[in-house]
Write an enzyme that holds these catalytic residues in place. Structure first.
Site, short mmCIF file in Angstrom:
data_model
loop_
_atom_site.label_atom_id
_atom_site.label_comp_id
_atom_site.label_asym_id
_atom_site.label_seq_id
_atom_site.Cartn_x
_atom_site.Cartn_y
_atom_site.Cartn_z
N ASP A 161 0.82 -1.20 0.00
CA ASP A 161 0.00 0.00 0.00
C ASP A 161 0.86 1.26 0.00
OD1 ASP A 161 -2.33 -1.41 -0.06
OD2 ASP A 161 -2.82 -1.16 2.05
N LYS A 164 -3.62 3.51 -2.54
CA LYS A 164 -4.77 4.38 -2.78
C LYS A 164 -4.54 5.70 -2.04
CE LYS A 164 -8.05 0.48 -2.73
NZ LYS A 164 -7.19 -0.53 -2.08
N MET A 167 -9.07 8.02 9.13
CA MET A 167 -9.46 8.52 7.80
C MET A 167 -10.57 9.57 7.89
SD MET A 167 -9.44 4.84 5.82
CE MET A 167 -10.45 4.05 7.09
#
Length: 262
Positions: free
Chosen positions: A37, A59, A173
């Site tokens: 990631d 991402k 997040m």
């Protein structure tokens, strides 16, 4: 295709290489291919074998270079080549890491899977700042929640159950939605004066912190945005941030920090 290889779902921890578990490091060093990631540090990637195939699938907010469906397929295809695959994720693969989705996809196709848990960002924050997740007289429990929904869908959290002063709330997040989150929590009874600590890139040399309060954190983040990923800690335990820090630690606090009311 028949999968003769295996996939190891590995938690890389919050950032610092020395916070990886021994199992995680061992699995990474035994990999034929590493699917990693965006948040996995170069320091950790350097632990992979030089001959390993390195495949980035990271991402960023609003920008998914490799869709999750394709990541699943990549893992399966590599396993079908007979490779030992390290699926390397920041934090812990089973805490907001979609590791369970990847595991389910692979298990349905007969791929062998093993796990290496990782220190999640909340624990890394606690070690980096000295802010405990629980503390006698301040917090009897802790809850981890996501502050983001896939495809930017509406946040549908159970705000009433989250608005407990006896519980430390850790929001992953949540940078884009922190003002909305704070407003909903106050609507359900949390006081605006409740301290909030935002921390970006915890445990890494890029770490940055912002100390605020529930009724100001949205404004403070707009005025002094922190780079992703940002973790928010909401609760009375944040009051221990300065009180519990040794004098030399206070002197070395990042320049980006803001204190509530200043």
């Amino acid at each position: 295709m028949t999968a003769t290889g295996k996939v190891n779902l590995i938690g890389a921890g919050p950032g610092a290489a020395d916070l990886m578990t021994l199992r995680a490091a061992r699995m990474l060093q035994a990999a034929d291919a590493v699917v990693y990631d965006r948040l996995v540090s170069d320091e950790i990637l350097e632990l992979a074998p030089q001959a390993a195939r390195m495949i980035p699938v990271g991402k960023a907010p609003g920008h998914h270079t490799v869709p999750q469906e394709r990541i699943n397929e990549i893992l399966y295809e590599l396993a079908c080549e007979g490779l030992t695959v390290a699926r390397l994720k920041g934090g812990d693969p089973l805490i907001f890491g979609r590791g369970s989705e990847e595991a389910a996809y692979l298990a349905e196709r007969g791929v062998a899977i093993e796990y290496a848990p990782g220190i999640t960002a909340a624990q890394g924050m606690a070690a980096a700042t000295g802010v405990p997740l629980t503390h006698r007289g301040l917090a009897t429990g802790v809850r981890y929640v996501t502050g983001h929904r896939a495809a930017d869908a509406r946040l549908d959290l159970d705000w009433k159950s989250l608005a407990s002063e006896d519980t430390t709330l850790v929001i992953y997040m949540g940078a884009a939605n922190i003002a909305e989150i704070a407003l909903n929590l106050m609507r359900e009874g949390l006081p605006g004066s409740l301290p909030v600590l935002a921390i970006a890139n915890a445990t890494t040399p890029r770490e940055a912190r912002l100390l605020s309060r529930l009724d100001r954190v949205g404004l403070d983040m707009a005025e002094t945005p922190l780079p992703a990923p940002v973790l928010f800690v909401v609760g009375h335990v944040v009051s221990l941030y300065r009180a519990g820090a040794p004098a030399e630690a206070v002197a070395d606090m990042p320049e980006t920090i803001r204190f509530a009311g200043e």
